[in-house]
Design a protein around this motif. Structure first.
Motif, PDB file in Angstrom:
ATOM      1  N   SER A   1       5.477  15.280  10.193  1.00  0.00           N
ATOM      2  CA  SER A   1       5.963  16.199  11.216  1.00  0.00           C
ATOM      3  C   SER A   1       6.980  17.142  10.599  1.00  0.00           C
ATOM      4  O   SER A   1       7.732  16.761   9.701  1.00  0.00           O
ATOM      5  N   GLY A   2       7.000  18.379  11.113  1.00  0.00           N
ATOM      6  CA  GLY A   2       7.997  19.351  10.669  1.00  0.00           C
ATOM      7  C   GLY A   2       9.172  19.443  11.619  1.00  0.00           C
ATOM      8  O   GLY A   2       9.946  20.393  11.569  1.00  0.00           O
ATOM      9  N   SER A   3       9.306  18.438  12.479  1.00  0.00           N
ATOM     10  CA  SER A   3      10.418  18.380  13.432  1.00  0.00           C
ATOM     11  C   SER A   3      11.306  17.197  13.099  1.00  0.00           C
ATOM     12  O   SER A   3      10.830  16.059  13.001  1.00  0.00           O
TER      13      SER A   3
ATOM     14  N   PHE B   1       6.406  20.670  18.358  1.00  0.00           N
ATOM     15  CA  PHE B   1       5.164  21.039  17.681  1.00  0.00           C
ATOM     16  C   PHE B   1       5.301  22.416  17.029  1.00  0.00           C
ATOM     17  O   PHE B   1       4.837  22.621  15.891  1.00  0.00           O
ATOM     18  N   ASN B   2       5.935  23.346  17.708  1.00  0.00           N
ATOM     19  CA  ASN B   2       6.141  24.673  17.117  1.00  0.00           C
ATOM     20  C   ASN B   2       7.024  24.599  15.878  1.00  0.00           C
ATOM     21  O   ASN B   2       6.842  25.378  14.929  1.00  0.00           O
ATOM     22  N   GLU B   3       7.965  23.668  15.881  1.00  0.00           N
ATOM     23  CA  GLU B   3       8.778  23.463  14.679  1.00  0.00           C
ATOM     24  C   GLU B   3       7.896  23.043  13.503  1.00  0.00           C
ATOM     25  O   GLU B   3       8.121  23.468  12.363  1.00  0.00           O
ATOM     26  N   THR B   4       6.897  22.215  13.788  1.00  0.00           N
ATOM     27  CA  THR B   4       5.970  21.795  12.738  1.00  0.00           C
ATOM     28  C   THR B   4       5.158  22.983  12.219  1.00  0.00           C
ATOM     29  O   THR B   4       4.977  23.149  11.002  1.00  0.00           O
ATOM     30  N   LEU B   5       4.647  23.821  13.121  1.00  0.00           N
ATOM     31  CA  LEU B   5       3.905  25.017  12.703  1.00  0.00           C
ATOM     32  C   LEU B   5       4.768  25.906  11.817  1.00  0.00           C
ATOM     33  O   LEU B   5       4.323  26.389  10.769  1.00  0.00           O
TER      34      LEU B   5
END
Length: 431
Positions: free
Chosen positions: A260-262, A310-314
């Motif tokens: 995860s990018g969060s 999820f947007n943080e992951t993108l």
């Protein structure tokens, strides 16, 4: 007996199948294709996701349809995690887990001597030792050598520590023996694999680590490449990365599991690093190896994952510029901490997020490949198909070169990279 094998899941599972194949062959039994009639079907299962469980059950049913009277032997991670469930599937005669591979022939033969008809041989996992097994290979150019097994991370979503057992390492002496055999057989590249590769040597408490493995390649000049399996980002020190960069054989492709990018999701996953730590690792790799390909795994739809997370992951994927992303919708695994977490995400949301991330991953892969157009790179050619020789650069770009025969296979050639087509690069031999 005629034995057929089917393997699901990771490279480590392929190793385990090879172990059992060698044991059956040594006992005088014959391997046949899975689609052919057989006396015994050995199905090595995976349980990393619900989809993996489903595929495992489907292959069991397929074997039963192929030969209704055959003995079906189910082994591997799904068998270890849910042995009674597996044993209830029509046609299954034997269920064996992670620690029963050495006894698999004896257990199977007992089914034929009339002493037993159905057996659950799965045992608890305690103090396992490493099983020395031969390297597996794809063609005659690249071999995979398993040097580590087991995991002690216990991430909240993952069942693997429960079905693979304690961390354990292959002996340096046995690794060297395998490498000598691989060089004598003409392999140009060796991929070092394990469930948690960075744990190699940890349980020995004597300072043994991956650099001791790298030194085992000394004098084996026929092996020109060493490729590493998945690495844990928080364990990459500058000393380690510098050592990788100084080793001419190390391939500049590094799989750093992200998930995860969060930061808030990473904390719920118990991943032991932050996005800041991860970024520092990537910057370190690229400082020493500017051409490095960084690949990763990402889970979407982890319990409680918000649109913002999820947007943080993108955004983080864009920031890092991954060469390739393996994407998995979160799969609930019984017995794990995450399975009991509140706010489980609907499947429709998971799949929509996966689609968005796939689009982003494709864009990033195209951008990475395009960076190298016009460069000259060494390509290890592995196969010839449809008029092209197909191989990979050190940083794992797939390259196709027009050819009229298979003489390039098994050789490393300097190639000029000409154009990107899909996820491949068309090249020509450098002049």
């Amino acid at each position: 007996m005629n034995i057929a094998f089917y393997t699901l899941g990771c490279k480590v599972n392929q190793y385990d199948t090879q172990t059992m194949r060698e044991l059956f062959e040594a006992a005088g039994h014959k391997e046949v294709p899975f689609a052919a009639p057989a006396d015994v079907y050995v199905i090595n299962t995976c349980t990393v996701t619900q989809v993996a469980d489903k595929k495992s059950r489907q292959m069991i049913s397929r074997a039963h349809e192929l030969s209704p009277d055959a003995k079906i032997i189910v082994v591997g991670c799904y068998a270890q995690r849910a042995s009674e469930e597996v044993l209830s599937i029509p046609g299954v005669s034997l269920v064996a887990g992670t620690s029963e591979r050495k006894q698999i022939v004896k257990l199977t033969e007992a089914l034929f001597d009339g002493s037993k008809s159905v057996t659950n041989a799965v045992k608890p996992l305690h103090n396992l030792s490493f099983e020395n097994i031969s390297a597996t290979h794809e063609g005659r150019t690249r071999a995979h050598l398993k040097i580590q097994d087991g995991c002690d991370r216990f991430c909240t979503y993952c069942a693997i520590p429960y079905v693979r057992g304690n961390i354990r390492s292959r002996s340096l002496e046995n690794i060297r023996e395998e490498l000598v055999k691989l060089e004598a057989s003409g392999f140009k590249e060796v991929v070092l694999t394990g469930i948690h590769l960075m744990s190699f040597g940890k349980e020995l408490h004597d300072g043994t680590d991956l650099f001791d493995v790298f030194r085992l390649f000394d004098g084996l000049d026929g092996i020109e490449r060493i490729r590493l399996g998945s690495l844990e980002p928080q364990l990459l020190s500058e000393e380690f990365v510098n050592g990788l960069a100084e080793n001419r054989r190390i391939c500049h492709q590094f799989h750093l599991s992200l998930q995860s990018g969060s930061d808030t999701v990473l904390a719920r996953m118990r991943r032991r690093y932050t996005t800041s730590n991860y970024t520092e690792c990537c910057e370190l790799l690229r400082r020493y190896m500017p051409d490095a390909a960084i690949t990763t795994d990402i889970i979407v739809g982890f319990p409680g994952e918000t649109d913002e997370e999820f947007n943080e992951t993108l955004e983080f994927a864009e920031k890092i510029g991954f060469a390739r992303i393996h994407i998995f919708p979160y799969s609930r695994r019984s017995g794990t901490v995450a399975a009991k977490m509140p706010n489980q995400i609907r499947n429709s949301v998971k799949h929509e997020r996966a689609k968005q991330l796939i689009v982003k991953a494709d864009e990033l892969e195209q951008a990475f490949l395009s960076r190298f157009i016009g460069d000259i790179q060494g390509v290890l050619f592995e196969t010839c198909e449809d008029g092209f020789a197909v191989g990979y650069t050190g940083n794992y770009m797939r390259v196709k070169l027009p050819c009229i025969d298979d003489s390039l296979c098994g050789t490393i050639q300097a190639c000029k990279l000409v154009t990107v087509v899909g996820n491949e690069i068309i090249a020509r031999l450098a002049q």
